[in-house]
Design a protein around this motif. Structure first.
Motif, PDB file in Angstrom:
ATOM      1  N   UNK A  27       1.185  14.558  -3.993  1.00  0.00           N
ATOM      2  CA  UNK A  27       1.455  15.979  -3.808  1.00  0.00           C
ATOM      3  C   UNK A  27       0.480  16.835  -4.610  1.00  0.00           C
ATOM      4  N   UNK A  28       0.130  18.030  -4.086  1.00  0.00           N
ATOM      5  CA  UNK A  28      -0.692  18.956  -4.873  1.00  0.00           C
ATOM      6  C   UNK A  28       0.027  19.464  -6.119  1.00  0.00           C
ATOM      7  N   UNK A  29       1.337  19.287  -6.175  1.00  0.00           N
ATOM      8  CA  UNK A  29       2.061  19.655  -7.391  1.00  0.00           C
ATOM      9  C   UNK A  29       1.667  18.776  -8.569  1.00  0.00           C
ATOM     10  N   UNK A  30       1.208  17.548  -8.264  1.00  0.00           N
ATOM     11  CA  UNK A  30       0.941  16.560  -9.313  1.00  0.00           C
ATOM     12  C   UNK A  30      -0.534  16.248  -9.511  1.00  0.00           C
ATOM     13  N   UNK A  31      -1.400  16.671  -8.600  1.00  0.00           N
ATOM     14  CA  UNK A  31      -2.806  16.264  -8.663  1.00  0.00           C
ATOM     15  C   UNK A  31      -3.720  17.482  -8.483  1.00  0.00           C
ATOM     16  N   UNK A  32      -4.580  17.697  -9.476  1.00  0.00           N
ATOM     17  CA  UNK A  32      -5.445  18.873  -9.473  1.00  0.00           C
ATOM     18  C   UNK A  32      -6.398  18.886  -8.275  1.00  0.00           C
ATOM     19  N   UNK A  33      -6.922  17.727  -7.891  1.00  0.00           N
ATOM     20  CA  UNK A  33      -7.923  17.735  -6.816  1.00  0.00           C
ATOM     21  C   UNK A  33      -7.307  18.053  -5.455  1.00  0.00           C
ATOM     22  N   UNK A  34      -5.979  18.004  -5.339  1.00  0.00           N
ATOM     23  CA  UNK A  34      -5.314  18.402  -4.096  1.00  0.00           C
ATOM     24  C   UNK A  34      -4.755  19.822  -4.175  1.00  0.00           C
ATOM     25  N   UNK A  35      -4.693  20.344  -5.415  1.00  0.00           N
ATOM     26  CA  UNK A  35      -4.038  21.635  -5.629  1.00  0.00           C
ATOM     27  C   UNK A  35      -4.810  22.781  -4.984  1.00  0.00           C
ATOM     28  N   UNK A  36      -6.156  22.781  -5.114  1.00  0.00           N
ATOM     29  CA  UNK A  36      -6.946  23.889  -4.579  1.00  0.00           C
ATOM     30  C   UNK A  36      -6.784  24.029  -3.066  1.00  0.00           C
ATOM     31  N   UNK A  37      -6.731  22.882  -2.372  1.00  0.00           N
ATOM     32  CA  UNK A  37      -6.596  22.907  -0.917  1.00  0.00           C
ATOM     33  C   UNK A  37      -5.138  22.985  -0.476  1.00  0.00           C
ATOM     34  N   UNK A  38      -4.214  22.803  -1.422  1.00  0.00           N
ATOM     35  CA  UNK A  38      -2.785  22.816  -1.118  1.00  0.00           C
ATOM     36  C   UNK A  38      -2.455  21.826  -0.002  1.00  0.00           C
ATOM     37  N   UNK A  39      -2.921  20.595  -0.175  1.00  0.00           N
ATOM     38  CA  UNK A  39      -2.724  19.552   0.831  1.00  0.00           C
ATOM     39  C   UNK A  39      -2.043  18.355   0.178  1.00  0.00           C
ATOM     40  N   UNK A  40      -0.994  17.854   0.801  1.00  0.00           N
ATOM     41  CA  UNK A  40      -0.345  16.615   0.389  1.00  0.00           C
ATOM     42  C   UNK A  40      -0.841  15.482   1.283  1.00  0.00           C
ATOM     43  N   UNK A  41      -0.923  14.280   0.735  1.00  0.00           N
ATOM     44  CA  UNK A  41      -1.364  13.116   1.496  1.00  0.00           C
ATOM     45  C   UNK A  41      -0.244  12.085   1.473  1.00  0.00           C
ATOM     46  N   UNK A  42       0.187  11.643   2.653  1.00  0.00           N
ATOM     47  CA  UNK A  42       1.332  10.740   2.716  1.00  0.00           C
ATOM     48  C   UNK A  42       1.085   9.526   3.586  1.00  0.00           C
ATOM     49  N   UNK A  43       1.928   8.521   3.389  1.00  0.00           N
ATOM     50  CA  UNK A  43       1.868   7.309   4.220  1.00  0.00           C
ATOM     51  C   UNK A  43       3.296   6.864   4.518  1.00  0.00           C
ATOM     52  N   UNK A  44       3.604   6.695   5.796  1.00  0.00           N
ATOM     53  CA  UNK A  44       4.942   6.308   6.237  1.00  0.00           C
ATOM     54  C   UNK A  44       4.872   4.977   6.964  1.00  0.00           C
ATOM     55  N   UNK A  45       5.776   4.075   6.607  1.00  0.00           N
ATOM     56  CA  UNK A  45       5.877   2.774   7.258  1.00  0.00           C
ATOM     57  C   UNK A  45       7.306   2.619   7.767  1.00  0.00           C
ATOM     58  N   UNK A  46       7.461   2.653   9.099  1.00  0.00           N
ATOM     59  CA  UNK A  46       8.791   2.490   9.709  1.00  0.00           C
ATOM     60  C   UNK A  46       8.885   1.067  10.237  1.00  0.00           C
ATOM     61  N   UNK A  47       9.902   0.344   9.817  1.00  0.00           N
ATOM     62  CA  UNK A  47      10.057  -1.057  10.200  1.00  0.00           C
ATOM     63  C   UNK A  47      10.344  -1.183  11.698  1.00  0.00           C
ATOM     64  N   UNK A  48      10.159  -2.403  12.221  1.00  0.00           N
ATOM     65  CA  UNK A  48      10.384  -2.662  13.644  1.00  0.00           C
ATOM     66  C   UNK A  48      11.770  -2.179  14.076  1.00  0.00           C
TER      67      UNK A  48
END
Length: 604
Positions: free
Chosen positions: A430-451
């Motif tokens: 989250x941009x709340x926790x990482x300075x390099x994402x804060x300026x762009x206000x972008x979160x990066x996520x990964x979702x894995x849904x089981x079969x």
């Protein structure tokens, strides 16, 4: 007259159900034997016999092409055999191209071989699917089972849009003549739709294409391609729909590079976030007279400032490198360019646009030496092969162990999951926790849904998600208030639905309720960028932790026009939170509960 004991009947039924596993085991053994002798199995074995390939996944070798030709001939013969020799009363065997495609992919996954052979097998499935969709039959009777009463294609129905006629036809399939397969009836409706101008292909596939929030893999345009890899960029979001103007200044791109390759140094007029979704690499970034190099692995996220000189290597000997990129142009909204200082014609070196006088003065070097320097690359492209010694040297200079700096990579996979249970897992930087994402206000996520699992319906409070399918298959459903003409009173929502497969992308705007389901054949893996990611919350609309949990009983009574106790009984019935069993698993679970109830009743 003998009296039949109901408990005895149920006991006999139970015993027959208990014998089913042994029968299923025999069937599974037979299926395994058939898979080994299937066309896909033969194709994979043929690929193995071709030996080591040169490392270019974009073209089949001569030996592999013979394997593909033999596979297509085998499939054609099987289809001809299944088309002939049927009794008059039997209906034709009908399979949607998508079903054939998914079975082909499943066959590839079950074979044992190298990553390259699996890639070639899956590519053959793609080619087969494309051919099937191009040559589908388009003229058939409706077959709705109503005989002379059929209204699927009648003259009085000609004024209706083809899709509306298709829906009516399908609704009648539930009342078809006894003995007629429902699937056959529905397929006849599909053919009738195509015959009367409804367009080719499966209806759901066409709905996916018309979905303003869904981008099939063909929507990515190739920007650079060589024998060693390519860079593809998704079309501008507003090109698909005006509804996506809010994120039109963002672009999505994917870089794929073969093992032991080098991506030439370049800079871009866009702020970028790189997300490694497969493989291992090393990135070097020169900015403010400082070079920073990092070894990257799957799950790593790194910010690349606009104008920084950047170059990458794939340092793995076997696996391809996949990097998903989100770009925010700084010059022209929605448009960006990559600038290469060295190259031939593709890419062209920007140095070649300057006059010889300027270059000679700038480098204090004779013209002949400058021409040799800037024209040496010729036409090998933006992604080239590197020697193992060069790869080793570039990897060694990285700062893999030092990850505490402002620009150091963030590994999303190492994050504690925001939501996790036996049906799925979601992690996020989250941009709340990482300075390099804060300026762009972008979160990066990964979702894995089981079969067979799904993420329960939810909506994002302020973030618009741009997601990319990294692995598996499934589908999504979303409620959208913007597609239909506004009604004078109240709100109206259209269902947005799309089938998902590897390489597809989709957008979930803030506030839009959405549910995502993984197929029963594979896990569904999604990489995502969240625009306006800071302080975003996922509000779940179902499940143990759903948002209705905090609403007062009186408000629930007024809202649902039911006693609060009944409302809460329904809302609390789901024991799981966030990820739950999907529709297919729910049906299987109900069947198991019925068997269990019978066993309890007869005293087991």
């Amino acid at each position: 007259m003998a009296v039949i004991n109901p408990k005895l009947c149920l006991l006999l039924l139970t015993l027959s159900l208990l014998l089913l596993p042994s029968l299923s085991y025999k069937i599974s053994e037979q299926q395994q034997h058939e898979e080994e002798e299937s066309p896909v199995g033969e194709l994979f074995e043929c690929f193995k016999s071709c030996g080591k390939r040169p490392g270019n996944d974009h073209e089949f070798t001569k030996c592999e092409q013979k394997c593909v030709d033999h596979y297509k001939e085998r499939v054609r013969q099987e289809r001809e055999e299944s088309a002939g020799g049927r009794d008059e009363w039997s209906y034709p065997q009908i399979e949607e191209p998508r079903k054939v495609y998914e079975r082909c992919l499943s066959g590839c996954d079950k074979q044992q071989g190298s990553k390259s052979q699996e890639y070639q097998c899956r590519r053959t499935c793609h080619d087969q699917y494309d051919e099937m969709t191009k040559h589908r039959r388009q003229e058939h009777d409706c077959g709705c089972g109503r005989g002379a009463d059929c209204r699927c294609g009648g003259a009085e129905n000609d004024q209706q849009p083809p899709v509306e006629r298709y829906k009516e036809c399908r609704s009648r399939c539930g009342r078809q003549q006894p003995g007629q397969p429902r699937q056959y009836c529905e397929k006849r409706c599909q053919w009738e739709l195509e015959k009367h101008g409804g367009g080719g292909g499966d209806v759901e596939e066409r709905e996916s294409r018309n979905n303003p929030y869904f981008f099939e893999k063909q929507r990515f345009d190739t920007k650079f391609r060589t024998e060693e890899g390519h860079i593809k960029v998704l079309q501008r979001f507003s090109k698909k729909s005006e509804l996506l103007k809010g994120i039109d200044n963002y672009r999505l791109a994917i870089l794929e590079a073969n093992p032991n390759t080098f991506v030439l140094p370049h800079h871009s007029d866009a702020e970028s976030i790189f997300f490694v979704v497969g493989g291992k690499g090393t990135i070097s970034c020169v900015c403010e007279n400082e070079r920073r190099s990092y070894n990257l692995r799957e799950g790593d996220v790194i910010r690349v400032p606009a104008g920084a000189l950047v170059y990458l290597i794939n340092r793995d000997d076997n696996q391809r490198l996949y990097v998903l990129k989100l770009l925010q142009p700084v010059n022209t909204p929605g448009k960006f360019k990559d600038y290469f200082g060295v190259g031939g014609e593709n890419p062209e070196s920007f140095y070649r646009t300057f006059s010889n006088e300027i270059l000679e003065a700038a480098f204090n070097t004779p013209r002949e030496k400058l021409e040799k320097l800037f024209r040496q690359q010729k036409n090998e492209g933006a992604i080239i092969r590197a020697s193992k010694e060069q790869i080793k040297a570039l990897s060694k200079e990285s700062s893999e162990g030092r990850r505490e700096g402002r620009w150091s990579p963030i590994n999303v996979m190492n994050k504690s999951p925001l939501f996790s249970n036996k049906f799925g897992r979601y992690v996020e930087a989250s941009p709340n926790d990482h300075d390099q994402l804060k300026d762009l206000d972008v979160a990066v996520g990964f979702m894995n849904i089981k079969k067979g699992g799904m993420i329960a319906p939810y909506y994002n409070s302020r973030s618009t998600k741009i997601a990319f399918v990294v692995g598996g298959s499934g589908y999504l459903e979303m409620a959208c208030p913007h597609l239909s003409a506004q009604r004078k009173h109240g709100a109206h929502y259209d269902k947005v639905r799309a089938r998902l497969s590897v390489g597809d992308a989709f957008v979930v705007p803030a506030g839009h309720p959405v549910a995502i389901v993984a197929s029963g054949e594979s896990e569904l893996k999604l990489a995502s960028f969240g625009i306006n990611g800071a302080f975003n919350h996922k509000h779940f609309l179902a499940g143990k932790e759903n948002i209705w949990k905090e609403v007062e009983r009186e408000a629930k009574e007024l809202t649902f026009a039911m006693p609060a106790a009944e409302v809460e009984e329904i809302l609390k019935r789901q024991d799981e939170s966030y990820f739950v069993a999907g529709p297919q698993q729910q049906q299987q679970g109900k069947s198991r509960r019925v068997v269990s109830s019978i066993l309890d009743f007869v005293g087991f």
